[in-house]
Design a protein around this motif. Structure first.
Motif, PDB file in Angstrom:
ATOM      1  N   ASP A 117       0.939  -1.240  -0.097  1.00  0.00           N
ATOM      2  CA  ASP A 117       0.021   0.154   0.047  1.00  0.00           C
ATOM      3  C   ASP A 117       0.637   1.234  -0.003  1.00  0.00           C
ATOM      4  O   ASP A 117       0.591   2.242  -0.642  1.00  0.00           O
ATOM      5  CB  ASP A 117      -0.976  -0.079   1.162  1.00  0.00           C
ATOM      6  CG  ASP A 117      -2.139  -0.659   0.906  1.00  0.00           C
ATOM      7  OD1 ASP A 117      -2.457  -1.188  -0.284  1.00  0.00           O
ATOM      8  OD2 ASP A 117      -2.999  -0.909   1.616  1.00  0.00           O
ATOM      9  N   VAL A 120       2.548   1.285  -3.665  1.00  0.00           N
ATOM     10  CA  VAL A 120       1.633   1.541  -4.821  1.00  0.00           C
ATOM     11  C   VAL A 120       1.136   3.170  -4.565  1.00  0.00           C
ATOM     12  O   VAL A 120       1.204   3.793  -5.563  1.00  0.00           O
ATOM     13  CB  VAL A 120       0.280   0.649  -4.683  1.00  0.00           C
ATOM     14  CG1 VAL A 120      -0.603   1.098  -5.726  1.00  0.00           C
ATOM     15  CG2 VAL A 120       1.115  -0.606  -5.129  1.00  0.00           C
ATOM     16  N   THR A 121       0.582   3.489  -3.303  1.00  0.00           N
ATOM     17  CA  THR A 121       0.378   4.775  -3.163  1.00  0.00           C
ATOM     18  C   THR A 121       1.272   5.979  -3.586  1.00  0.00           C
ATOM     19  O   THR A 121       0.966   6.864  -4.069  1.00  0.00           O
ATOM     20  CB  THR A 121      -0.124   5.105  -1.661  1.00  0.00           C
ATOM     21  OG1 THR A 121      -1.164   3.903  -1.182  1.00  0.00           O
ATOM     22  CG2 THR A 121      -1.052   6.428  -1.528  1.00  0.00           C
ATOM     23  N   HIS A 123       3.499   5.610  -5.802  1.00  0.00           N
ATOM     24  CA  HIS A 123       3.714   5.704  -7.407  1.00  0.00           C
ATOM     25  C   HIS A 123       2.529   6.292  -7.936  1.00  0.00           C
ATOM     26  O   HIS A 123       2.522   6.254  -9.327  1.00  0.00           O
ATOM     27  CB  HIS A 123       4.110   4.523  -7.699  1.00  0.00           C
ATOM     28  CG  HIS A 123       5.606   4.011  -7.581  1.00  0.00           C
ATOM     29  ND1 HIS A 123       6.007   3.611  -6.327  1.00  0.00           N
ATOM     30  CD2 HIS A 123       6.806   3.895  -8.546  1.00  0.00           C
ATOM     31  CE1 HIS A 123       7.437   3.215  -6.455  1.00  0.00           C
ATOM     32  NE2 HIS A 123       7.659   3.770  -7.631  1.00  0.00           N
ATOM     33  N   THR A 124       1.290   6.437  -7.270  1.00  0.00           N
ATOM     34  CA  THR A 124       0.031   6.754  -8.047  1.00  0.00           C
ATOM     35  C   THR A 124      -0.499   8.113  -7.585  1.00  0.00           C
ATOM     36  O   THR A 124      -0.200   9.127  -8.171  1.00  0.00           O
ATOM     37  CB  THR A 124      -0.892   5.621  -7.730  1.00  0.00           C
ATOM     38  OG1 THR A 124      -1.169   5.238  -6.526  1.00  0.00           O
ATOM     39  CG2 THR A 124      -0.405   4.317  -8.604  1.00  0.00           C
ATOM     40  N   GLU A 125      -1.159   8.100  -6.377  1.00  0.00           N
ATOM     41  CA  GLU A 125      -1.665   9.211  -5.995  1.00  0.00           C
ATOM     42  C   GLU A 125      -1.102  10.300  -5.063  1.00  0.00           C
ATOM     43  O   GLU A 125      -1.606  11.129  -4.709  1.00  0.00           O
ATOM     44  CB  GLU A 125      -2.955   8.785  -5.258  1.00  0.00           C
ATOM     45  CG  GLU A 125      -3.030   7.891  -4.235  1.00  0.00           C
ATOM     46  CD  GLU A 125      -4.529   7.578  -3.460  1.00  0.00           C
ATOM     47  OE1 GLU A 125      -5.085   8.296  -3.047  1.00  0.00           O
ATOM     48  OE2 GLU A 125      -4.955   6.290  -3.825  1.00  0.00           O
ATOM     49  N   LYS A 127       2.416  11.049  -5.065  1.00  0.00           N
ATOM     50  CA  LYS A 127       3.932  11.182  -5.665  1.00  0.00           C
ATOM     51  C   LYS A 127       5.118  11.750  -4.745  1.00  0.00           C
ATOM     52  O   LYS A 127       6.477  11.520  -4.863  1.00  0.00           O
ATOM     53  CB  LYS A 127       4.140  11.721  -6.939  1.00  0.00           C
ATOM     54  CG  LYS A 127       3.245  11.036  -7.993  1.00  0.00           C
ATOM     55  CD  LYS A 127       3.963  10.694  -9.366  1.00  0.00           C
ATOM     56  CE  LYS A 127       3.395   9.375  -9.866  1.00  0.00           C
ATOM     57  NZ  LYS A 127       2.591   9.464 -11.113  1.00  0.00           N
ATOM     58  N   ARG A 146       1.572  -6.881  -6.703  1.00  0.00           N
ATOM     59  CA  ARG A 146       1.133  -5.525  -7.041  1.00  0.00           C
ATOM     60  C   ARG A 146       2.321  -4.927  -7.664  1.00  0.00           C
ATOM     61  O   ARG A 146       2.348  -4.115  -8.541  1.00  0.00           O
ATOM     62  CB  ARG A 146       0.544  -4.972  -5.955  1.00  0.00           C
ATOM     63  CG  ARG A 146      -0.541  -5.463  -5.531  1.00  0.00           C
ATOM     64  CD  ARG A 146      -1.305  -4.807  -4.089  1.00  0.00           C
ATOM     65  NE  ARG A 146      -1.829  -3.764  -4.444  1.00  0.00           N
ATOM     66  CZ  ARG A 146      -1.869  -2.505  -3.465  1.00  0.00           C
ATOM     67  NH1 ARG A 146      -1.747  -2.988  -2.245  1.00  0.00           N
ATOM     68  NH2 ARG A 146      -2.604  -1.499  -3.720  1.00  0.00           N
ATOM     69  N   LEU A 150       3.099  -3.286 -11.272  1.00  0.00           N
ATOM     70  CA  LEU A 150       3.652  -1.708 -11.517  1.00  0.00           C
ATOM     71  C   LEU A 150       4.887  -1.720 -12.289  1.00  0.00           C
ATOM     72  O   LEU A 150       4.781  -0.803 -13.258  1.00  0.00           O
ATOM     73  CB  LEU A 150       3.936  -1.424  -9.972  1.00  0.00           C
ATOM     74  CG  LEU A 150       3.942   0.335  -9.648  1.00  0.00           C
ATOM     75  CD1 LEU A 150       2.560   0.872  -9.822  1.00  0.00           C
ATOM     76  CD2 LEU A 150       4.397   0.608  -8.408  1.00  0.00           C
ATOM     77  N   ASN A 153       3.813  -2.405 -16.014  1.00  0.00           N
ATOM     78  CA  ASN A 153       3.340  -1.169 -16.547  1.00  0.00           C
ATOM     79  C   ASN A 153       4.476  -0.013 -16.586  1.00  0.00           C
ATOM     80  O   ASN A 153       3.923   1.170 -16.919  1.00  0.00           O
ATOM     81  CB  ASN A 153       2.159  -0.865 -15.853  1.00  0.00           C
ATOM     82  CG  ASN A 153       0.852  -1.585 -16.129  1.00  0.00           C
ATOM     83  OD1 ASN A 153       0.358  -1.456 -17.138  1.00  0.00           O
ATOM     84  ND2 ASN A 153       0.559  -2.671 -15.223  1.00  0.00           N
ATOM     85  N   LEU A 155       5.807   1.718 -14.361  1.00  0.00           N
ATOM     86  CA  LEU A 155       5.671   2.641 -13.417  1.00  0.00           C
ATOM     87  C   LEU A 155       6.619   2.718 -12.356  1.00  0.00           C
ATOM     88  O   LEU A 155       6.940   3.726 -11.427  1.00  0.00           O
ATOM     89  CB  LEU A 155       4.235   2.695 -13.040  1.00  0.00           C
ATOM     90  CG  LEU A 155       3.189   2.955 -14.039  1.00  0.00           C
ATOM     91  CD1 LEU A 155       1.861   2.815 -13.479  1.00  0.00           C
ATOM     92  CD2 LEU A 155       3.349   4.389 -14.663  1.00  0.00           C
TER      93      LEU A 155
END
Ligand code: NAI
Length: 401
Positions: A117, A120-121, A123-125, A127, A146, A150, A153, A155
């Protein structure tokens, strides 16, 4: 002494590996100058790991890794020992996510993740969490799935050490840890007999093997469901019945999902189940037993015991769900046995020390073999077990074609 401190001190007595890592590295402070953000099921053993990282020089900021798996007295004890702790036991996803963002807003240099979590957080929402980030260690199967997605893709921007995939992690933690602690939780929360019952284990990976093995040891008849033909064959050869979940649904007294997948048990199965069937999940996320559907189709819902929710269906039968479908061993008990987590956290600590010392390109990397071997040797030594060494002649023989 307050309960959180007592719990932390109790586990450390049974964590010889973490104690020897502390002895070996305390003076060198290999994590000095680094801020480590941790997302972890916050109970006594993980608290002890956080304290070790602090003692090795890091500044440690901690939050939970699942809404129900934080023990508040332990979180409080860690605060009293000087760590920044955002974790809180809650069913509220938003409160949980706030803890994740609070850790990221401190801009950690390293992340210790359990379920990915934090990473991923970042790298996404959120930064901002990537600004100083140099690397990640990931504890569990689902988190690695996960992070590999990432990476696929394009990322992923930092190196990740796949702690879960170390032999000294998944062979013991996933198998024996989940095997014992899942049954510990089911038994303490239901007070029911396992012997003579039918147990359905969904997923025969490392965790599923442990859960099935321990169910058999408790005297249950065990059915395994799988989607991978090799694992299904393995379960069959290990002596378990193997069938589709649609067939097993009618037979089970206990159902345990441990797949890392979603909607493994859903409406069709719920409607087939016996009155009184017990449902538990030991996989990372609360999506394996389709709780949302259960909530929708039930005609009545009530708390049958602490950590046990009863759902009465339109066919008059009642199903019992443990720990809201969240990982049952952590959300409704104390997680894996102490000595098992000593092994896993030795992998974590040595992987973080390694990450602090090397420069790697973004990507998912295995734990170096020498770390796995060092930990196995330390563990054997702590148990007073000695093994043979290859003679020169044997080494030469093995290298010969
Ligand atoms: P694994 O990858 O070794 O095994 C998962 C198995 O589930 C695979 O054999 C796969 O074929 C099977 N599977 C997938 N979809 C299925 C379906 N619909 N029906 C039946 N089988 C299905 O993974 P591992 O290491 O056993 O982990 C499983 C889950 O448990 C992950 O979410 C992991 O993060 C979590 N975990 C939980 C722990 C705990 O303390 N509760 C400890 C360690 C891991």
């Amino acid at each position: 002494m307050k309960s959180g401190h007592v719990k932390i001190d109790w586990v450390y007595k049974f964590m010889p590996l973490l104690r020897s890592i502390e002895e070996k590295y305390e003076h060198k402070k290999p994590l000095r100058g680094l801020r480590i953000g941790m997302s972890i099921h916050l109970e006594a053993k993980t608290a002890r790991l956080a304290l070790l990282l602090r003692d090795l020089g890091a500044e440690v900021v901690v939050t939970g890794s699942n809404p129900l798996s934080t023990q508040d007295d332990v979180a409080e004890a860690l605060r009293e020992r000087g760590l920044i702790v955002y974790a809180k036991r809650t069913s509220d996803e938003q409160v949980y996510l706030k803890g994740i963002k609070d850790v990221l807003s401190t801009q950690p240099d390293l992340i210790l993740d359990d379920g990915a979590d934090l990473t991923v957080t970042a790298h996404t929402e959120f930064k901002e969490g990537l600004k100083r980030l140099r690397g990640v260690t990931e504890e569990t199967t689902t988190g690695l799935r996960r992070l590999r997605a990432l990476q696929k893709n394009g990322l992923l921007t930092v190196p990740v050490i796949a702690v879960n995939d170390a032999f000294t992690k998944h062979l013991f933690d996933n198998r024996y840890g989940t095997g014992q602690s899942t049954w510990d939780s089911i038994m303490r929360n239901t007070n029911l007999t396992v012997a003579g019952k039918v147990v359905v284990v969904c997923g025969y990976g490392w965790c599923g093997k442990g859960v099935a093995m321990r169910a058999r040891g408790l005297g249950a008849r065990v059915i395994v469901t799988e989607v991978d033909p090799v694992k299904a064959l393995e379960a069959l050869m290990d002596g378990f019945d193997v069938m589709k979940i649609s067939q097993a649904a009618k037979l089970g007294d206990f159902f345990i999902t441990v797949t890392g997948n979603t909607k493994v048990i859903s409406e069709n199965e719920f409607m087939q189940m016996k009155d009184g069937a017990i449902l538990a999940n030991a996989g990372h996320f609360d999506v394996e037993v389709d709780v949302k559907t259960l909530e929708r189709i039930c005609v009545e819902k009530f708390e049958a015991r602490p950590n046990v929710t009863a759902y009465r269906l339109s066919n008059g039968r009642t199903l019992y769900l443990l720990a809201e479908g969240r990982l049952v061993n952590l959300a409704a008990a104390d997680g894996h046995p102490v000595e098992i987590m000593d092994l896993s956290f030795a992998v974590q600590a040595l992987s973080l020390i390694y990450l602090a010392d090397v420069k790697l390109e973004p990507g998912v990397y295995p734990v170096p073999k020498h770390i796995d071997e060092e930990i196995a040797e330390m563990k054997l030594a702590s148990m007073g077990v000695e093994i043979d060494e290859l003679t020169d002649e044997q080494e030469r023989y093995l290298e010969n074609f």
